[in-house]
Scaffold this motif. Structure first.
Motif, mmCIF file in Angstrom:
data_model
loop_
_atom_site.group_PDB
_atom_site.id
_atom_site.type_symbol
_atom_site.label_atom_id
_atom_site.label_comp_id
_atom_site.label_asym_id
_atom_site.label_seq_id
_atom_site.Cartn_x
_atom_site.Cartn_y
_atom_site.Cartn_z
ATOM 1 N N ARG A 6 0.677 -1.289 0.030
ATOM 2 C CA ARG A 6 -0.007 0.039 -0.146
ATOM 3 C C ARG A 6 0.895 1.232 -0.088
ATOM 4 N N ASP A 7 0.736 2.029 -1.021
ATOM 5 C CA ASP A 7 0.993 3.436 -1.084
ATOM 6 C C ASP A 7 2.598 3.493 -0.968
ATOM 7 N N LEU A 8 3.437 2.877 -1.515
ATOM 8 C CA LEU A 8 4.704 2.759 -1.493
ATOM 9 C C LEU A 8 5.582 3.935 -1.927
ATOM 10 N N HIS A 9 6.537 4.524 -1.368
ATOM 11 C CA HIS A 9 7.068 5.875 -1.929
ATOM 12 C C HIS A 9 8.708 5.703 -1.697
ATOM 13 N N LYS A 10 9.613 6.014 -2.535
ATOM 14 C CA LYS A 10 10.846 5.963 -2.318
ATOM 15 C C LYS A 10 11.686 7.130 -3.185
ATOM 16 N N SER A 11 12.248 7.760 -2.783
ATOM 17 C CA SER A 11 13.209 8.826 -3.634
ATOM 18 C C SER A 11 14.653 8.735 -3.234
ATOM 19 N N PHE A 12 15.330 8.981 -4.281
ATOM 20 C CA PHE A 12 16.939 9.374 -4.244
ATOM 21 C C PHE A 12 17.273 10.609 -4.707
ATOM 22 N N GLY A 13 17.706 11.362 -3.471
ATOM 23 C CA GLY A 13 17.897 12.796 -3.555
ATOM 24 C C GLY A 13 16.491 13.505 -3.997
ATOM 25 N N GLY A 14 16.718 14.162 -5.172
ATOM 26 C CA GLY A 14 15.560 14.883 -5.524
ATOM 27 C C GLY A 14 14.528 14.012 -6.691
ATOM 28 N N VAL A 15 15.097 12.732 -6.803
ATOM 29 C CA VAL A 15 14.350 11.918 -7.743
ATOM 30 C C VAL A 15 13.305 10.989 -7.170
ATOM 31 N N GLN A 16 12.139 11.249 -7.506
ATOM 32 C CA GLN A 16 11.038 10.196 -6.948
ATOM 33 C C GLN A 16 10.912 8.934 -7.777
ATOM 34 N N ALA A 17 11.552 7.822 -7.187
ATOM 35 C CA ALA A 17 11.769 6.603 -7.952
ATOM 36 C C ALA A 17 10.380 5.908 -8.055
ATOM 37 N N VAL A 18 9.828 6.040 -6.809
ATOM 38 C CA VAL A 18 8.668 5.079 -6.839
ATOM 39 C C VAL A 18 7.505 6.023 -5.937
ATOM 40 N N SER A 19 6.506 6.119 -6.592
ATOM 41 C CA SER A 19 5.412 7.205 -5.843
ATOM 42 C C SER A 19 3.862 6.622 -5.801
ATOM 43 N N GLY A 20 3.708 6.222 -4.651
ATOM 44 C CA GLY A 20 2.083 5.716 -4.568
ATOM 45 C C GLY A 20 1.871 4.453 -5.437
ATOM 46 N N VAL A 21 2.739 3.426 -5.218
ATOM 47 C CA VAL A 21 2.678 2.065 -5.634
ATOM 48 C C VAL A 21 1.744 1.204 -4.542
ATOM 49 N N SER A 22 0.666 0.640 -5.088
ATOM 50 C CA SER A 22 -0.049 -0.240 -4.505
ATOM 51 C C SER A 22 -0.362 -1.332 -5.207
ATOM 52 N N LEU A 23 -0.282 -2.504 -4.559
ATOM 53 C CA LEU A 23 -0.711 -3.897 -5.418
ATOM 54 C C LEU A 23 -0.998 -4.996 -4.369
ATOM 55 N N SER A 24 -1.592 -6.228 -4.976
ATOM 56 C CA SER A 24 -1.890 -7.289 -4.146
ATOM 57 C C SER A 24 -1.724 -8.499 -4.813
ATOM 58 N N VAL A 25 -1.429 -9.614 -4.588
ATOM 59 C CA VAL A 25 -1.039 -10.719 -5.201
ATOM 60 C C VAL A 25 -1.730 -12.106 -4.267
ATOM 61 N N ALA A 26 -2.697 -12.737 -4.914
ATOM 62 C CA ALA A 26 -3.097 -13.715 -4.363
ATOM 63 C C ALA A 26 -2.373 -15.262 -4.489
ATOM 64 N N ALA A 27 -2.679 -16.206 -3.505
ATOM 65 C CA ALA A 27 -1.990 -17.478 -3.609
ATOM 66 C C ALA A 27 -2.099 -18.090 -5.161
ATOM 67 N N GLY A 28 -1.123 -18.326 -5.923
ATOM 68 C CA GLY A 28 -1.271 -19.091 -7.141
ATOM 69 C C GLY A 28 -1.390 -18.186 -8.150
ATOM 70 N N GLU A 29 -1.501 -16.970 -8.087
ATOM 71 C CA GLU A 29 -1.420 -15.691 -9.105
ATOM 72 C C GLU A 29 -0.269 -15.372 -9.451
ATOM 73 N N LEU A 30 -0.163 -14.934 -10.812
ATOM 74 C CA LEU A 30 0.911 -14.321 -11.368
ATOM 75 C C LEU A 30 0.669 -12.769 -11.510
ATOM 76 N N LEU A 31 1.232 -11.867 -11.062
ATOM 77 C CA LEU A 31 1.056 -10.636 -11.360
ATOM 78 C C LEU A 31 2.429 -9.984 -12.020
ATOM 79 N N ALA A 32 2.214 -9.528 -13.106
ATOM 80 C CA ALA A 32 3.481 -8.879 -13.715
ATOM 81 C C ALA A 32 3.566 -7.267 -13.626
ATOM 82 N N LEU A 33 4.765 -7.031 -13.142
ATOM 83 C CA LEU A 33 4.958 -5.375 -12.958
ATOM 84 C C LEU A 33 5.909 -5.049 -14.202
#
Length: 251
Positions: A6-33
């Motif tokens: 839920r709502d992952l964020h990560k920045s490196f200096g002034g660069v926002q590498a990840v902003s607002g990533v949410s996802l879910s994966v159920a048992a036996g499911e394949l989710l491609a990013l």
């Protein structure tokens, strides 16, 4: 749900590498990013697996918070991972590589130098048989073809009986036929064993053939999510990735 992010964020200096990533994966499911180079895929993986601590957000495995835990702790909780560049011990045999992973999971790495620890390789051989590598158990990893190394790495990732498998570009560097075979194998193992799989991949034939759902990132932000057919038709996805190629930034 096996994995909830839920709502992952990560920045490196002034660069926002990840902003607002949410996802879910159920048992036996394949989710491609998926997404262009610099979309934030590897940064997401490294936060899920503990190599990076998120600036903000939550990662839960089977309902338990694992945000910011060390990679070794996350591994012991049942998260396996394969890497874009294979990570095996080249001077050790295929069997010994899998045994190392099994001993690590059992907190018995000190036994690797004890001949007693090698007297019953049945579990390691069972894992190798599962990925089609039992016939090469005695060969050093350093002499294997690249596609075979990928299969060994998958066996190593399965050594901790994972409920979640993270696969970072699992078919990178492989021939087309090998790519199809490896992903068919991984998908079958995941569905038969109820293992949730999150994978990144640049080969869109592999993605659309094997993913149950797809999440698309661009410049660190989600831009589309859904069934493969829905994502394929998405105009923005075609504009930033499927149609025109890459953007730039952190990967």
């Amino acid at each position: 749900m096996t994995l909830e992010v839920r709502d992952l964020h990560k920045s490196f200096g002034g660069v926002q590498a990840v902003s607002g990533v949410s996802l879910s994966v159920a048992a036996g499911e394949l989710l491609a990013l998926i997404g262009p180079n610099g979309a934030g895929k590897s940064t997401c993986f490294n936060m899920l697996n503990g190599q990076l601590r998120p600036d903000r957000g939550s990662v839960k495995l089977r309902g338990q918070e694992i945000t910011g835990l060390a990679p070794r702790r996350i591994w012991r909780m049942g998260v396996g991972r394969t890497f874009q560049i294979t990570a095996t011990f080249g001077s050790m045999t295929v069997l010994e590589n899998v045994q190392m992973a099994l001993l690590s999971h059992a907190r018995r790495l000190y036994d690797i130098w004890n001949p007693v620890s090698k007297q019953d390789p049945a579990r390691a051989m069972a894992l190798l048989d599962r990925v089609g590598m039992a016939g090469q158990a005695a060969r050093p990893c350093g002499v294997l073809a690249y596609g075979d190394l990928k299969r060994v790495e998958l066996a190593v990732a399965l050594a901790n009986d994972p409920s979640l498998l993270l696969m970072d570009e699992p078919t990178a560097g492989m021939a087309p036929a090998e790519r199809v075979a490896l992903m068919e194998l991984a998908a079958r193992i995941a569905r038969e064993g109820g293992i949730a799989v999150l994978f990144t991949e640049h080969d869109m034939d592999v993605v659309f053939a094997h993913a149950d759902r797809i999440l698309v990132l661009d410049r660190g932000k989600p831009i589309a999510e859904g069934l493969p057919a829905e994502v394929r038709r998405d105009a923005r996805v075609r504009e930033v990735y499927l149609g025109t190629g890459a953007t730039h930034g952190y990967s």
